[in-house]
Scaffold this motif. Structure first.
Motif, short mmCIF file in Angstrom:
data_model
loop_
_atom_site.label_atom_id
_atom_site.label_comp_id
_atom_site.label_asym_id
_atom_site.label_seq_id
_atom_site.Cartn_x
_atom_site.Cartn_y
_atom_site.Cartn_z
N GLN A 118 28.94 56.32 47.75
CA GLN A 118 30.08 54.65 47.91
C GLN A 118 30.84 55.45 45.87
O GLN A 118 30.28 55.21 44.96
CB GLN A 118 29.90 54.26 48.02
N ARG A 173 34.52 54.90 43.85
CA ARG A 173 35.39 54.10 43.18
C ARG A 173 37.17 54.98 42.76
O ARG A 173 36.63 55.48 41.81
CB ARG A 173 35.18 53.00 42.15
N ASN A 187 40.73 50.10 41.62
CA ASN A 187 39.81 49.05 42.13
C ASN A 187 38.93 49.57 43.09
O ASN A 187 37.99 48.84 43.45
CB ASN A 187 39.41 48.11 41.15
N SER A 196 36.62 50.90 46.72
CA SER A 196 35.81 51.11 46.98
C SER A 196 35.81 51.83 48.11
O SER A 196 36.46 51.24 48.85
CB SER A 196 34.31 50.35 46.39
N TYR A 197 35.52 53.71 47.76
CA TYR A 197 35.57 54.35 49.01
C TYR A 197 34.24 54.62 49.56
O TYR A 197 33.29 54.89 49.24
CB TYR A 197 36.77 55.02 49.35
N ASP A 214 31.51 57.01 40.47
CA ASP A 214 30.76 56.56 41.57
C ASP A 214 30.54 55.11 41.02
O ASP A 214 30.90 54.50 40.06
CB ASP A 214 28.89 56.98 40.86
N ALA A 215 31.12 54.18 41.89
CA ALA A 215 30.99 52.67 42.20
C ALA A 215 30.15 52.72 42.24
O ALA A 215 29.98 51.06 41.23
CB ALA A 215 31.38 52.68 43.92
N PRO A 269 29.88 53.40 37.28
CA PRO A 269 31.12 53.75 37.59
C PRO A 269 31.22 54.55 35.62
O PRO A 269 30.75 54.10 34.83
CB PRO A 269 32.16 52.49 38.01
#
Length: 597
Positions: free
Chosen positions: A223, A225, A230, A232-233, A277-278, A281
């Motif tokens: 996941q 970002r 801001n 997330s995917y 990285d979500a 971060p």
């Protein structure tokens, strides 16, 4: 492959100095493409790019190269657009590299854009490898080019690699220089930071982000970002370009490739953004990110009103691949319903219009291009105006500021007087004139963006017989005596021909428009006045003569008072018609005037 055996580099050059040809030769020499896949301009995917010989959409590629020392290296080449309109994309591509191949044409030498591009590369702290291309040309002048490199670019001449991309000369020397001179990417601190330097829309998989990983690692299922929005995917797929998309297990620090998440539009993934990285971060994003803002605006209208919805669909599809292109609906009394469109520059505008015509078969007309003005009202309020129709009444305007650009123009010595005169006509101020060598000079000047939009580049090329070159960069806003020029037909303003011009040029432009309108407006039963007005003052006028019936034809003798009585009666009728009549200007007339503009 470890980061110590990875090299990230890009190719920078003036237009037509052989950048795409060299990238083709590098792909062939490293065996990245098979013999049956060979074609010229391999990394240029659009027909427009191939026809015009320019790179519009950058395309990265990963190559494997076995050096003379026997070790294998991974070389990541980031192709960059060559035109000044795409300077921000170029700067982001440069930020994703550690080095750059600077290509200089052996016949033409250092050009305006060569200087601009090397300044961008040096700002990013890149290692520069100069390559003198086209040495096989009969008019190649190696010694003079080396002298220019030392004097203008401050690069030692002995560092230059003589080559010919077309003939395949010096290709191995270039690859060895990339391995030896360009430093490997730094390892980073383990926290995922990846720079998004471009994006593309795939109809089946959504947005494909072109990324360079600076630290940490990225793999499918992770996941992530985007730090500017801001959002997330979930990462669906990662990989490299060879030059086709090739899926890999993961991407490590120093790698250049692509990532696919569940992202629907390119507007969500901004160029220059940082991917992290979500769950863990990064504390701060990578430097240099800025929002891309349109510089030039123009109205685009369908010639056939039934094409409005298809045109909107076509623009939406183009916007999926090009987030810098913006549009919104607008209507004009003259041209009906259409769209107000924003572009990065004049070439960008030309490309979008050409793609609408070719790829979507749209029959369109574009209004005169304008720029974004800053308007300060008397109450202190600041407005951004891109359409003359939105300019407030001049009684409540304190001042109007126009965007200015800093231009570098390289020309032969004998044309310096003519070019100076063109710059004065365009309200430019010359800051410096530097001699490059015995044949050429570089003029640095500040000009209003509005003045160089249409014919400035063409004039430089024609005056210098093709030897002049131009590069420009935004230099803020400047207040000036700007006014709104309106065209009145029979007393009614026609919004399609309104423009914001300098007070000194209003009369000339008004007269030229009035003369052109006189030719295209159909004859009415009464005289029609065509006027150019600034505020309440008329600065130019033309008249379309009335369609006249000979009412005295039936008089064959007798007193003159009979004829006079008939003429007076006709005059009264025409006066009455003029007071209640309206002039319908056919759309063909607008199209003719806008085309000549």
């Amino acid at each position: 492959m470890s980061a110590s055996h990875t090299r990230n580099f890009c190719i920078i050059a003036h237009i037509d100095h052989g950048k795409t040809t060299l990238s083709d030769r590098l792909l062939e020499f490293t065996g990245t493409i098979a013999q049956r896949e060979k074609q010229d301009q391999l990394l240029d995917s659009m027909d427009l790019e191939r026809e015009r010989g320019i790179t519009i959409k950058a395309h990265p590629v990963t190559m494997e190269y076995k050096a003379r020392d026997g070790k294998k290296y991974r070389l990541n080449l980031l192709d960059t657009p060559g035109h000044v309109d795409f300077a921000y994309e170029v700067s982001r591509s440069l930020a994703a590299c550690e080095g750059a191949l600077l290509i200089i044409d052996a016949a033409q030498g250092v050009e305006a854009q060569t200087v601009a591009n090397i300044n961008l590369a040096l700002e990013q702290g890149l290692t520069i490898i100069p390559v003198i291309n086209k040495i096989d040309l009969p008019n190649a002048d190696l010694e003079n080019v080396k002298k220019q490199m030392e004097e203008i670019l401050a690069i030692p001449a002995e560092e230059a690699i003589p080559a010919s991309a077309k003939a395949g000369i010096g290709i191995e020397d270039i690859l060895e220089a990339v391995v030896e001179r360009i430093p490997p990417p730094p390892a980073g601190d383990g926290v995922l930071r990846a720079l998004v330097f471009d994006s593309l829309f795939d109809i089946y998989r959504g947005v494909v982000g072109y990324i360079r990983v600076f630290s940490g690692s990225l793999k499918a299922g992770q996941q992530v970002r985007l730090m500017s929005t801001n959002q997330s995917y979930d990462t669906k797929e990662v990989g490299v370009f060879t030059p086709k998309m090739t899926m890999t297990q993961s991407m490590q620090a120093g790698d250049v490739g692509y990532f696919i998440g569940n992202i629907k539009t390119t507007a969500e993934m901004k160029i220059g953004d940082t991917l992290t990285d979500a769950r863990h971060p990064a504390a701060e994003p990578l430097p240099g990110f800025q929002e891309v803002r349109p510089m030039v605006y123009s109205g685009i209208y369908p010639i056939n009103t039934a094409d409005l919805e298809p045109l909107k669909m076509a623009m939406q599809k183009l916007q999926l691949n090009d987030a810098a292109f913006v549009f919104q609906s607008e209507s004009s009394v003259a041209l009906g319903f259409g769209f107000r469109c924003g572009f990065l520059g004049l070439l960008h505008m030309e490309i979008i219009q050409e793609r609408l015509r070719r790829e979507y078969n749209m029959d369109i007309i574009a209004t005169y291009p304008s720029v974004v003005y800053e308007v300060e009202k008397t109450n202190g309020e600041l407005l951004l105006v891109d359409n003359p129709a939105n300019l407030p009444d001049m009684s409540v305007v304190n001042e109007i500021r126009e965007p200015v650009v800093k231009c570098r123009v390289m020309i032969p010595n004998e044309n310096i007087g003519d070019i100076m005169q063109i710059m004065m006509e365009k309200r430019g101020t010359v800051e410096s004139t530097d001699s490059i060598d015995i044949r050429r000079v570089m003029i640095t000047a500040t000009l209003p963006l509005n003045e160089i939009l249409v014919d400035f580049h063409d004039k430089i090329k024609s005056v210098t017989r093709g030897y002049g070159s131009l590069d420009y960069e935004p230099a803020g806003y400047r207040a000036d005596k700007l006014v709104k020029l309106e065209m009145l037909v029979n007393g009614d303003p026609v919004d399609a021909f309104s423009s914001i011009v300098h007070r000194d040029k209003a009369e000339g432009r008004g007269r030229a428009l009035a003369t052109k309108l006189k030719e295209v407006i159909p004859v009415q039963l009464y005289q029609v006045a065509i006027q150019a007005a600034v505020g309440g003052k008329i600065v130019a006028r033309e008249s379309v003569s009335a369609m006249r019936k000979n009412v005295t034809a039936k008089c064959y003798g007798g007193d003159i008072t009979r004829k006079r009585k008939l003429l007076e009666k006709q005059k009264e009728g025409k006066k009455r018609m003029k007071s209640i009549g309206t002039v319908n200007i056919p759309q063909e007339a607008f199209i003719q005037v806008l085309k000549t503009n």
